[in-house]
Design an enzyme around this catalytic site. Structure first.
Site, PDB file in Angstrom:
ATOM      1  N   LYS A 107     110.079  34.468 153.313  1.00  0.00           N
ATOM      2  CA  LYS A 107     109.828  33.489 154.374  1.00  0.00           C
ATOM      3  C   LYS A 107     109.836  34.209 155.702  1.00  0.00           C
ATOM      4  CE  LYS A 107     109.209  28.974 154.740  1.00  0.00           C
ATOM      5  NZ  LYS A 107     108.658  28.048 153.742  1.00  0.00           N
TER       6      LYS A 107
HETATM    7  P1  NAD Z   1     104.358  20.360 159.922  1.00  0.00           P
HETATM    8  O1  NAD Z   1     104.689  21.153 161.126  1.00  0.00           O
HETATM    9  O2  NAD Z   1     102.944  20.151 159.559  1.00  0.00           O
HETATM   10  O3  NAD Z   1     105.061  18.903 160.024  1.00  0.00           O
HETATM   11  C1  NAD Z   1     106.424  18.716 160.306  1.00  0.00           C
HETATM   12  C2  NAD Z   1     106.592  17.234 160.616  1.00  0.00           C
HETATM   13  O4  NAD Z   1     107.988  16.935 160.759  1.00  0.00           O
HETATM   14  C3  NAD Z   1     105.928  16.814 161.929  1.00  0.00           C
HETATM   15  O5  NAD Z   1     105.334  15.544 161.746  1.00  0.00           O
HETATM   16  C4  NAD Z   1     107.098  16.706 162.878  1.00  0.00           C
HETATM   17  O6  NAD Z   1     106.834  15.814 163.957  1.00  0.00           O
HETATM   18  C5  NAD Z   1     108.156  16.173 161.959  1.00  0.00           C
HETATM   19  N1  NAD Z   1     109.525  16.344 162.422  1.00  0.00           N
HETATM   20  C6  NAD Z   1     110.107  17.423 162.993  1.00  0.00           C
HETATM   21  N2  NAD Z   1     111.383  17.156 163.283  1.00  0.00           N
HETATM   22  C7  NAD Z   1     111.609  15.878 162.877  1.00  0.00           C
HETATM   23  C8  NAD Z   1     112.736  15.033 162.894  1.00  0.00           C
HETATM   24  N3  NAD Z   1     113.905  15.439 163.397  1.00  0.00           N
HETATM   25  N4  NAD Z   1     112.599  13.806 162.365  1.00  0.00           N
HETATM   26  C9  NAD Z   1     111.425  13.374 161.849  1.00  0.00           C
HETATM   27  N5  NAD Z   1     110.337  14.129 161.807  1.00  0.00           N
HETATM   28  C10 NAD Z   1     110.431  15.356 162.315  1.00  0.00           C
HETATM   29  O7  NAD Z   1     105.183  21.035 158.725  1.00  0.00           O
HETATM   30  P2  NAD Z   1     104.904  20.903 157.162  1.00  0.00           P
HETATM   31  O8  NAD Z   1     104.088  22.066 156.755  1.00  0.00           O
HETATM   32  O9  NAD Z   1     104.485  19.512 156.845  1.00  0.00           O
HETATM   33  O10 NAD Z   1     106.365  21.164 156.583  1.00  0.00           O
HETATM   34  C11 NAD Z   1     107.334  20.137 156.450  1.00  0.00           C
HETATM   35  C12 NAD Z   1     108.395  20.564 155.452  1.00  0.00           C
HETATM   36  O11 NAD Z   1     107.765  20.861 154.205  1.00  0.00           O
HETATM   37  C13 NAD Z   1     109.163  21.829 155.812  1.00  0.00           C
HETATM   38  O12 NAD Z   1     110.472  21.735 155.298  1.00  0.00           O
HETATM   39  C14 NAD Z   1     108.412  22.923 155.083  1.00  0.00           C
HETATM   40  O13 NAD Z   1     109.200  24.074 154.838  1.00  0.00           O
HETATM   41  C15 NAD Z   1     108.094  22.182 153.795  1.00  0.00           C
HETATM   42  N6  NAD Z   1     106.980  22.727 153.019  1.00  0.00           N
HETATM   43  C16 NAD Z   1     105.743  22.897 153.561  1.00  0.00           C
HETATM   44  C17 NAD Z   1     104.707  23.386 152.771  1.00  0.00           C
HETATM   45  C18 NAD Z   1     103.305  23.526 153.286  1.00  0.00           C
HETATM   46  O14 NAD Z   1     102.413  23.861 152.476  1.00  0.00           O
HETATM   47  N7  NAD Z   1     103.008  23.277 154.533  1.00  0.00           N
HETATM   48  C19 NAD Z   1     104.955  23.721 151.427  1.00  0.00           C
HETATM   49  C20 NAD Z   1     106.219  23.518 150.910  1.00  0.00           C
HETATM   50  C21 NAD Z   1     107.220  23.009 151.710  1.00  0.00           C
END
Ligand code: NAD
Length: 421
Positions: A107
């Site tokens: 990561k």
């Molecule tokens: P992203 O940046 O696209 O979205 C994050 C979202 O969370 C945004 O809508 C943001 O406004 C919201 N957010 C942030 N702080 C917040 C809070 N305190 N309360 C409510 N909402 C809040 O990120 P993503 O890629 O969607 O990732 C989200 C999660 O999924 C992370 O934990 C990431 O590690 C995990 N993840 C992502 C992927 C991927 O392919 N993008 C894969 C596996 C896991």
């Protein structure tokens, strides 16, 4: 333990130790798995638009490469720390192992509040961070991907930066690229699609029809918005979603498509100011404890804690985010008979299709979207079944079962390879 400390890595270690105990893993192997193989920290100086130089801190951690090259996203967020990146790298190792793709875990992250930066500043930051970590990344050693606040455009900049230094276009250095730059069809939606497949699988096991299922989703970024959209298309009623701007609620169901469109053009791509018909504003806390069948935390880690776990009403929690539930909170949920589909399985769709993208990039031979999605479905449905069956057989929860499968696979690879020299 983890609720009282600020350490996400301690939380990850606790999960590892639980699985190791059940597997009766020897202490030497547990020792190796408790330590990331490599922790790399770089200063990231960036010339800002006004001519000042700001210096940010970036990390890349490779947890374990026993089963293959390391794989994992890059996060841009003001809360990024080496502790968090270590935890996320360890979870990537287990995620790749539980779905049986030939990768280890890594990561990366830069501690930065991107909302304060212009697009050009973010581009310069990305390129400088890429050069900083270039000694340890590579198409056969460590392949980054998007995570919080990074996307296909960021991946394009990383690919271009590495390609400039190598003197040849190296598509397979990152995944999550745009389709124009050798990305895979279906990759953008893959994590949310995986969340949807996992949700349908558990609903099936519990005898619940999607069209009689209400859902709340925390986070409306890549994972949250796609999960909400695809679950809605499967017949579920999405009654609450939230992002950094707060929560949005409609007991009759939210207009998810309209909300996604709104985010595309709104400032900072949030739901701030969204005012669809009969939508009420709620707090993030109210979202987590909303009266729904399924809760999908898809924002950040440590959202369900000792403070709110007892108030969670959803019977099923499908972890779209990494590490949204603390171990202490999970014990409370378990006592209340809740089902938690653990992050390493629930959000594995992204890394599975990243693997497909890497394979396609290496071969320069691209699949159609049906092929991507049907292969993803096969991997998720089979992995879910293995975890569910083990949980039933051993009378344990799904996190422990998923961790047992994953840790066992990594430990076996480690033993077969032996410790160098
Ligand atoms: P992203 O940046 O696209 O979205 C994050 C979202 O969370 C945004 O809508 C943001 O406004 C919201 N957010 C942030 N702080 C917040 C809070 N305190 N309360 C409510 N909402 C809040 O990120 P993503 O890629 O969607 O990732 C989200 C999660 O999924 C992370 O934990 C990431 O590690 C995990 N993840 C992502 C992927 C991927 O392919 N993008 C894969 C596996 C896991």
């Amino acid at each position: 333990m983890a609720d009282n400390s600020n350490s996400v890595f301690e939380m990850a270690l606790e999960q590892l130790h639980d699985a190791a105990k059940r597997l009766e893993l020897d202490q030497s192997t547990l020792n190796v798995l408790s330590h990331p193989e490599r922790e790399y920290t770089v200063a990231v100086p960036v010339v800002m638009d006004d001519g000042r130089i700001e210096v940010f801190t970036g990390h890349r951690v490779q947890h374990n490469s026993a089963r293959g090259p390391c794989k994992g996203g890059i996060r841009f967020h003001h809360d990024v720390s080496i502790d968090e990146v270590k935890a996320l790298a360890m979870w990537m190792t287990w995620k790749c192992a539980v779905v049986n793709i030939p990768y280890g875990g890594a990561k990366g992250g830069v501690q930065v509040d991107v909302t304060n930066l212009s697009k050009e500043e973010i581009r310069r930051l990305t390129r400088r961070y890429t050069v900083g970590i270039m000694p340890i990344i590579g198409p056969h050693s460590d392949i980054p991907a998007p995570d919080v606040n990074t996307n296909s455009e960021t991946m394009g900049w990383i690919m271009d930066t590495v390609s400039m230094f190598r003197g040849s276009t190296t598509l397979e250095i990152v995944t999550g690229k745009s389709i124009d730059l050798g990305g895979s069809l279906g990759r953008r939606e893959a994590t949310g699609r995986g969340v949807m497949f996992n949700t349908l699988e558990i609903l099936k096991r519990l005898g619940k029809a999607p069209d009689h299922t209400s859902v709340a989703v925390q986070g409306f970024g890549n994972v949250g918005s796609v999960s909400a959209d695809l679950l809605h298309r499967e017949g579920c009623k999405i009654i609450a979603v939230s992002d950094v701007s707060g929560g949005y609620y409609n007991e009759n169901g939210l207009p998810i498509q309209e909300m996604i469109k709104y985010c595309e053009t709104s400032k900072n791509h949030t739901l701030e100011g969204f005012d669809g018909n009969d939508t009420q504003k709620i707090s993030n806390e109210e979202l987590l404890t909303a009266n729904v069948d399924v809760l999908v935390p898809a924002a950040l880690e440590k959202q369900i804690t000792v403070k709110n776990a007892k108030d969670v009403k959803a019977d099923i929690i499908v972890e779209g985010a990494n590490g949204p539930t603390t171990p202490e909170a999970e014990r409370i949920l378990r006592k209340k008979g809740k089902y938690v589909v653990p992050d390493i399985l629930a959000n594995s769709g992204g890394v599975v299709v990243s693997y497909f993208e890497w394979v396609q990039s290496i071969q320069s031979f691209f699949w159609d979207e049906d092929e991507v999605n049907s292969n993803l479905k096969r991997v998720i449905v089979n992995s879910f079944k293995a975890v569910w069956d083990l949980a039933e057989r051993e009378e344990i929860d799904m996190r422990n079962a998923a961790m047992m499968i994953a840790v066992n696979r990594v430990a076996k690879a480690l033993k077969e390879r032996g410790i160098f020299p």
